[in-house]
Design a protein around this motif. Structure first.
Motif, PDB file in Angstrom:
ATOM      1  N   VAL A 206       0.860  -1.182   0.000  1.00 20.28           N
ATOM      2  CA  VAL A 206       0.000   0.000   0.000  1.00 20.28           C
ATOM      3  C   VAL A 206       0.896   1.231   0.000  1.00 20.28           C
ATOM      4  CG1 VAL A 206      -1.853   1.227   1.173  1.00 20.28           C
ATOM      5  CG2 VAL A 206      -1.768  -1.276   1.246  1.00 20.28           C
ATOM      6  N   VAL A 207       0.770   2.042  -1.016  1.00 22.17           N
ATOM      7  CA  VAL A 207       1.625   3.222  -1.184  1.00 22.17           C
ATOM      8  C   VAL A 207       0.845   4.468  -0.788  1.00 22.17           C
ATOM      9  CG1 VAL A 207       3.018   4.562  -2.811  1.00 22.17           C
ATOM     10  CG2 VAL A 207       2.820   2.079  -3.069  1.00 22.17           C
ATOM     11  N   GLY A 208       1.442   5.248   0.120  1.00 24.84           N
ATOM     12  CA  GLY A 208       0.845   6.526   0.491  1.00 24.84           C
ATOM     13  C   GLY A 208      -0.373   6.415   1.377  1.00 24.84           C
TER      14      GLY A 208
ATOM     15  N   SER B 228      -1.952  -4.185   6.515  1.00 23.24           N
ATOM     16  CA  SER B 228      -0.960  -5.070   5.898  1.00 23.24           C
ATOM     17  C   SER B 228       0.305  -5.119   6.758  1.00 23.24           C
ATOM     18  CB  SER B 228      -0.618  -4.597   4.482  1.00 23.24           C
ATOM     19  OG  SER B 228       0.449  -5.350   3.942  1.00 23.24           O
ATOM     20  N   LEU B 229       0.656  -6.309   7.219  1.00 19.67           N
ATOM     21  CA  LEU B 229       1.872  -6.455   8.028  1.00 19.67           C
ATOM     22  C   LEU B 229       3.130  -6.173   7.217  1.00 19.67           C
ATOM     23  CD1 LEU B 229       0.940  -9.721   9.953  1.00 19.67           C
ATOM     24  CD2 LEU B 229       0.918  -7.391  10.837  1.00 19.67           C
ATOM     25  N   ASN B 230       3.069  -6.344   5.911  1.00 19.26           N
ATOM     26  CA  ASN B 230       4.238  -6.144   5.062  1.00 19.26           C
ATOM     27  C   ASN B 230       4.377  -4.707   4.575  1.00 19.26           C
ATOM     28  OD1 ASN B 230       5.231  -8.826   5.052  1.00 19.26           O
ATOM     29  ND2 ASN B 230       3.619  -9.411   3.627  1.00 19.26           N
TER      30      ASN B 230
ATOM     31  N   PHE C  80       6.035 -10.994   5.863  1.00 13.17           N
ATOM     32  CA  PHE C  80       5.127 -11.988   6.426  1.00 13.17           C
ATOM     33  C   PHE C  80       4.461 -12.742   5.284  1.00 13.17           C
ATOM     34  CE2 PHE C  80       5.621  -9.015   9.869  1.00 13.17           C
ATOM     35  CZ  PHE C  80       5.550  -9.781  11.030  1.00 13.17           C
ATOM     36  N   ARG C  81       4.536 -14.077   5.330  1.00 11.45           N
ATOM     37  CA  ARG C  81       3.856 -14.886   4.327  1.00 11.45           C
ATOM     38  C   ARG C  81       2.458 -15.292   4.778  1.00 11.45           C
ATOM     39  NH1 ARG C  81       9.171 -16.161   4.198  1.00 11.45           N
ATOM     40  NH2 ARG C  81       8.946 -17.669   5.890  1.00 11.45           N
ATOM     41  N   SER C  82       2.199 -15.204   6.067  1.00 13.40           N
ATOM     42  CA  SER C  82       0.870 -15.484   6.595  1.00 13.40           C
ATOM     43  C   SER C  82       0.730 -14.754   7.926  1.00 13.40           C
ATOM     44  CB  SER C  82       0.656 -16.992   6.787  1.00 13.40           C
ATOM     45  OG  SER C  82       1.505 -17.486   7.814  1.00 13.40           O
ATOM     46  N   VAL C  83      -0.524 -14.571   8.342  1.00 12.94           N
ATOM     47  CA  VAL C  83      -0.785 -13.889   9.609  1.00 12.94           C
ATOM     48  C   VAL C  83      -0.283 -14.721  10.783  1.00 12.94           C
ATOM     49  CG1 VAL C  83      -2.608 -12.941  11.077  1.00 12.94           C
ATOM     50  CG2 VAL C  83      -2.755 -12.687   8.603  1.00 12.94           C
TER      51      VAL C  83
ATOM     52  N   LEU D 177      -7.635  -8.283  12.428  1.00 12.07           N
ATOM     53  CA  LEU D 177      -7.370  -6.879  12.093  1.00 12.07           C
ATOM     54  C   LEU D 177      -6.174  -6.701  11.164  1.00 12.07           C
ATOM     55  CD1 LEU D 177      -7.801  -5.374  15.678  1.00 12.07           C
ATOM     56  CD2 LEU D 177      -9.529  -5.624  13.889  1.00 12.07           C
ATOM     57  N   VAL D 178      -5.462  -7.795  10.825  1.00 15.99           N
ATOM     58  CA  VAL D 178      -4.266  -7.667   9.996  1.00 15.99           C
ATOM     59  C   VAL D 178      -4.323  -8.669   8.854  1.00 15.99           C
ATOM     60  CG1 VAL D 178      -2.818  -6.802  11.873  1.00 15.99           C
ATOM     61  CG2 VAL D 178      -2.991  -9.267  11.487  1.00 15.99           C
TER      62      VAL D 178
END
Length: 226
Positions: free
Chosen positions: A134-136, A167-169, A200-203, A223-224
């Motif tokens: 996610v940018v910005g 997004s954790l990444n 992260f490849r999975s939560v 939530l993630v």
């Protein structure tokens, strides 16, 4: 033998006969050796090709070098699929070679729009297959909600939770800080884990972050997202 020869040589008939036999045998022996020693035509042997030329084997296919430090989940196919969203010129799904980094995904999406703040993105991070970038993304609304929830630390995190999964990444420290039970220190632990393991490849990997127990993971899981 003529009589004059016998008288001339003074040989007896028996001796002369023996001499004649010896001469005949010598002549036969000489003729035999002459016949056996004559030149003969020799057939040239058939030419044999070397084993490497007679039965060529297929050359082994070159193997592509696998960059080091790449998560195992992106190695087999050689391609990672990521979702680039937010303030980019061409948001959407991007397919990149394994080992690509966040900056490669941004370039594939046409780059960020003018005036977009990308300081929260680690552009040198190796991409993980299936992640979203996610940018910005603005963190102001979640921060305000967190501030409202700070007055009741013991209350549930309903009003302090962000409106959608984070997004954790791609999340920054400020965005992670808005999650219930996550402060600046724990948010930094999540960022550090993401940097060390290439994302992260999975939560479920959130369990491995220092400071996140089973109860906190249960609260954070809806939530993630990776």
């Amino acid at each position: 033998m003529p009589l004059w020869v016998q008288l001339r040589c003074g040989l007896e008939p028996r001796t002369l006969a023996a001499l004649t036999v010896v001469l005949i045998a010598a002549s036969v022996f000489a003729a035999y050796h002459f016949w056996m020693g004559r030149p003969q035509t020799v057939r040239a042997p058939a030419r044999e090709l070397p084993a490497a030329m007679a039965a060529p084997t297929a050359a082994p296919m070159p193997t592509a070098a696998v960059p080091t430090g790449i998560p195992a989940s992106v190695r087999p196919s050689g391609v990672v699929v990521v979702d680039v969203a937010g303030k980019v010129r061409r948001p959407g799904i991007q397919r990149l070679p394994s080992g690509s980094r966040v900056v490669d995904a941004l370039n594939a999406a046409g780059g960020s729009r003018p005036g977009t703040d990308t300081t929260g993105l680690n552009r040198a991070r190796v991409l993980a297959d299936g992640e979203q970038i996610v940018v910005g993304a603005t963190a102001s609304p979640p921060v305000a909600a967190a501030a409202g929830n700070a007055g009741s630390p013991g209350g549930p995190g309903g009003s302090g939770s962000p409106s959608g999964p984070i997004s954790l990444n791609a999340a920054t420290v400020d965005q992670l800080d808005t999650l219930p039970g996550v402060g600046p220190v724990l948010a930094q632990h999540i960022i550090d884990y993401r940097t060390r393991h290439g994302g992260f490849r999975s939560v479920d990997e959130l369990r491995q972050v220092n400071g996140i127990g089973n109860r906190r993971f249960t609260d954070l899981r809806p939530l993630v997202q990776p």
